[in-house]
Write a protein that holds these residues in place. Structure first.
Motif, PDB file in Angstrom:
ATOM      1  N   ILE A 150     -99.827  60.942  40.927  1.00 51.55           N
ATOM      2  CA  ILE A 150    -100.790  60.818  39.935  1.00 51.55           C
ATOM      3  C   ILE A 150    -101.946  59.694  40.669  1.00 51.55           C
ATOM      4  O   ILE A 150    -102.876  59.979  40.445  1.00 51.55           O
ATOM      5  N   LYS A 151    -100.976  58.492  41.525  1.00 45.94           N
ATOM      6  CA  LYS A 151    -102.333  57.881  42.494  1.00 45.94           C
ATOM      7  C   LYS A 151    -102.919  58.579  43.189  1.00 45.94           C
ATOM      8  O   LYS A 151    -104.275  58.045  43.419  1.00 45.94           O
ATOM      9  N   ASP A 152    -103.006  59.735  43.430  1.00 44.81           N
ATOM     10  CA  ASP A 152    -103.327  60.437  44.622  1.00 44.81           C
ATOM     11  C   ASP A 152    -104.922  60.475  43.879  1.00 44.81           C
ATOM     12  O   ASP A 152    -106.203  60.824  43.871  1.00 44.81           O
ATOM     13  N   LYS A 153    -104.412  61.326  42.690  1.00 42.66           N
ATOM     14  CA  LYS A 153    -105.025  61.910  41.456  1.00 42.66           C
ATOM     15  C   LYS A 153    -106.812  61.004  41.009  1.00 42.66           C
ATOM     16  O   LYS A 153    -106.871  60.497  40.629  1.00 42.66           O
ATOM     17  N   PHE A 154    -105.732  59.438  40.820  1.00 42.98           N
ATOM     18  CA  PHE A 154    -106.402  58.524  41.021  1.00 42.98           C
ATOM     19  C   PHE A 154    -106.375  57.740  41.515  1.00 42.98           C
ATOM     20  O   PHE A 154    -107.180  56.104  41.907  1.00 42.98           O
ATOM     21  N   LYS A 155    -107.946  57.753  42.700  1.00 41.16           N
ATOM     22  CA  LYS A 155    -107.913  57.262  43.880  1.00 41.16           C
ATOM     23  C   LYS A 155    -108.994  55.975  43.763  1.00 41.16           C
ATOM     24  O   LYS A 155    -109.467  54.800  44.787  1.00 41.16           O
ATOM     25  N   HIS A 156    -109.838  56.151  43.120  1.00 40.16           N
ATOM     26  CA  HIS A 156    -111.511  55.375  42.170  1.00 40.16           C
ATOM     27  C   HIS A 156    -110.323  54.005  41.640  1.00 40.16           C
ATOM     28  O   HIS A 156    -111.065  53.154  41.264  1.00 40.16           O
ATOM     29  N   ILE A 157    -109.195  54.104  40.980  1.00 36.44           N
ATOM     30  CA  ILE A 157    -108.707  53.406  40.415  1.00 36.44           C
ATOM     31  C   ILE A 157    -107.089  52.847  41.778  1.00 36.44           C
ATOM     32  O   ILE A 157    -106.090  53.573  41.058  1.00 36.44           O
ATOM     33  N   PRO A 158    -107.357  52.377  42.408  1.00 37.16           N
ATOM     34  CA  PRO A 158    -106.027  52.066  43.555  1.00 37.16           C
ATOM     35  C   PRO A 158    -104.660  51.470  43.118  1.00 37.16           C
ATOM     36  O   PRO A 158    -103.702  52.122  42.979  1.00 37.16           O
ATOM     37  N   ASP A 159    -105.371  50.648  41.670  1.00 40.97           N
ATOM     38  CA  ASP A 159    -103.949  50.311  41.457  1.00 40.97           C
ATOM     39  C   ASP A 159    -103.869  50.489  39.607  1.00 40.97           C
ATOM     40  O   ASP A 159    -103.426  49.199  38.735  1.00 40.97           O
ATOM     41  N   VAL A 160    -104.125  51.358  39.009  1.00 43.27           N
ATOM     42  CA  VAL A 160    -103.834  52.190  38.128  1.00 43.27           C
ATOM     43  C   VAL A 160    -102.055  51.974  37.536  1.00 43.27           C
ATOM     44  O   VAL A 160    -101.748  52.787  37.885  1.00 43.27           O
ATOM     45  N   PRO A 161    -101.880  51.223  37.125  1.00 49.49           N
ATOM     46  CA  PRO A 161    -100.349  51.440  35.809  1.00 49.49           C
ATOM     47  C   PRO A 161    -100.326  52.337  35.776  1.00 49.49           C
ATOM     48  O   PRO A 161    -100.897  52.816  35.029  1.00 49.49           O
ATOM     49  N   ILE A 162     -99.071  52.651  36.278  1.00 48.62           N
ATOM     50  CA  ILE A 162     -98.384  53.899  35.405  1.00 48.62           C
ATOM     51  C   ILE A 162     -97.509  53.673  35.119  1.00 48.62           C
ATOM     52  O   ILE A 162     -96.564  52.695  35.771  1.00 48.62           O
ATOM     53  N   ILE A 163     -97.077  53.874  33.606  1.00 48.09           N
ATOM     54  CA  ILE A 163     -95.813  53.636  33.334  1.00 48.09           C
ATOM     55  C   ILE A 163     -95.244  55.308  32.182  1.00 48.09           C
ATOM     56  O   ILE A 163     -95.481  56.235  31.611  1.00 48.09           O
ATOM     57  N   PHE A 164     -93.348  54.248  32.372  1.00 46.16           N
ATOM     58  CA  PHE A 164     -92.873  55.865  32.919  1.00 46.16           C
ATOM     59  C   PHE A 164     -92.200  56.133  30.366  1.00 46.16           C
ATOM     60  O   PHE A 164     -91.203  54.840  31.057  1.00 46.16           O
ATOM     61  N   THR A 165     -92.665  56.744  30.551  1.00 43.88           N
ATOM     62  CA  THR A 165     -92.109  56.642  28.790  1.00 43.88           C
ATOM     63  C   THR A 165     -90.989  57.682  28.618  1.00 43.88           C
ATOM     64  O   THR A 165     -91.824  58.975  29.257  1.00 43.88           O
ATOM     65  N   SER A 166     -90.562  57.660  27.113  1.00 42.74           N
ATOM     66  CA  SER A 166     -89.971  59.099  26.807  1.00 42.74           C
ATOM     67  C   SER A 166     -90.043  58.510  24.892  1.00 42.74           C
ATOM     68  O   SER A 166     -89.712  57.722  24.889  1.00 42.74           O
ATOM     69  N   ALA A 167     -91.186  59.246  24.507  1.00 41.99           N
ATOM     70  CA  ALA A 167     -91.667  58.798  23.159  1.00 41.99           C
ATOM     71  C   ALA A 167     -90.102  59.374  22.280  1.00 41.99           C
ATOM     72  O   ALA A 167     -90.572  58.361  21.168  1.00 41.99           O
ATOM     73  N   ILE A 168     -89.865  60.613  22.218  1.00 44.07           N
ATOM     74  CA  ILE A 168     -88.919  60.802  21.764  1.00 44.07           C
ATOM     75  C   ILE A 168     -87.704  59.384  21.399  1.00 44.07           C
ATOM     76  O   ILE A 168     -86.772  59.678  20.598  1.00 44.07           O
ATOM     77  N   ASN A 169     -87.369  58.943  22.548  1.00 38.87           N
ATOM     78  CA  ASN A 169     -86.161  57.968  22.710  1.00 38.87           C
ATOM     79  C   ASN A 169     -86.777  56.767  22.752  1.00 38.87           C
ATOM     80  O   ASN A 169     -85.826  55.886  23.064  1.00 38.87           O
TER      81      ASN A 169
END
Ligand code: GDP
Ligand code: MG
Length: 268
Positions: A144-163
């Motif tokens: 994901i970071k690689d795809k978002f190089k234009h925002i080098p420090d974009v927050p990524i939150i890992f979720t499980s909505a059903i849980n």
């Protein structure tokens, strides 16, 4: 957008069908502390949803599609580029929802391209982590970071909505990103950062056209933009611009925000 009114923060939830946008939206808006109200949105058939969070109003943009339930509605609910673009344009921060199960599809790339082109502050939510081996999360994060190089420090939150896992982190992080996007750095701090940067490394010369950067100014917020007065600014290399951006990001927290850098002719 660009104009904070009444502590209101406009959020859009984007992502391709089936990643869990509606589920996430429902978990957020059904939580105890939020007061929900639906109000007609900016386009004829759109509905915005307000929740209050601490002392802020969070306005979810164009939630009509997110609220739709049932088979018939599901059938007609299509991925709409125009709709996505509109909600991105109308929001201060975008939540890009990805599914861990099916990572980075061409549609995700389209949407991240829009987010980039529109210069949207952004939070990435990687949903459905219950379906994958936790060991591969780090690889996914790198991808994901690689795809978002234009925002080098974009927050990524890992979720499980059903849980309901980590869904409660989304709004606070989106608020942080919003606050970053409207941050105004003092001229004194900016000068210090700029001086350190150009002392450590000067722009390369192109023949006898040596660029010289004389000053920095923050000319806008929401998202932030910086203007550099320079001589021979045409010959400043892309990599040097990226270096300056990194120096700014190291000194100040702009996580989740694209940064705009402009190089203008020095006026005497
Ligand atoms: N395993 C799993 N399924 C999920 C999760 N979140 C949503 N889903 C399921 O994925 C499907 C699509 O969810 P929905 O919220 O309608 O996605 P949308 O099209 O992006 O709005 C539904 O069957 C949900 O129950 C999750 O975290 N884990
Ligand atoms: Mg939906």
């Amino acid at each position: 957008v660009n104009n904070p009114v009444n502590n209101e923060i406009k959020l859009s939830i984007v992502g391709h069908p089936n990643v869990g946008k509606s589920t996430i939206f429902n978990v957020i808006t059904n939580s105890q502390r939020s007061i929900v109200s639906d109000i007609p949105g900016t386009t004829r058939d759109s509905i915005d949803t307000n929740i209050s969070y601490q002392n802020k109003t969070i306005k979810f943009i164009d939630t009509a599609g997110l609220r739709k339930r049932g088979q018939i509605e599901k059938g007609i609910e299509k991925y709409s580029t125009i709709r996505t673009l509109k909600s991105l344009e109308n929001s201060d921060v975008s939540l890009l929802i990805l599914s861990a199960e099916k990572l980075i599809t061409s549609q995700d790339l389209h949407i991240s391209g829009f987010i980039k082109d529109l210069f949207r502050p952004c939070v990435i939510v990687l949903n459905k982590i219950d379906l994958i081996d936790p060991e591969i999360l780090q690889n996914i994060k790198t991808e994901i970071k690689d795809k978002f190089k234009h925002i080098p420090d974009v927050p990524i939150i890992f979720t499980s909505a059903i849980n309901k896992k980590n869904i409660d982190k989304i709004i606070p992080i989106a608020i942080d990103v919003y606050n970053n996007s409207i941050k105004k750095i003092s001229q004194k701090e900016l000068n210090q950062c700029f001086l350190d940067a150009i002392t450590k490394k000067q722009p390369d010369s192109k023949g006898n056209k040596r660029p010289e950067i004389h000053s920095i100014k923050q000319y806008k917020i929401g998202p932030p933009g910086f203007k550099f007065e320079s001589t021979n600014y045409d010959s400043i290399h892309f990599s040097y611009k990226r270096y300056l951006e990194n120096c700014i990001r190291k000194s100040f927290d702009f996580s989740g925000c694209p940064i705009n850098l402009r190089f203008v002719k020095k006026v005497h």
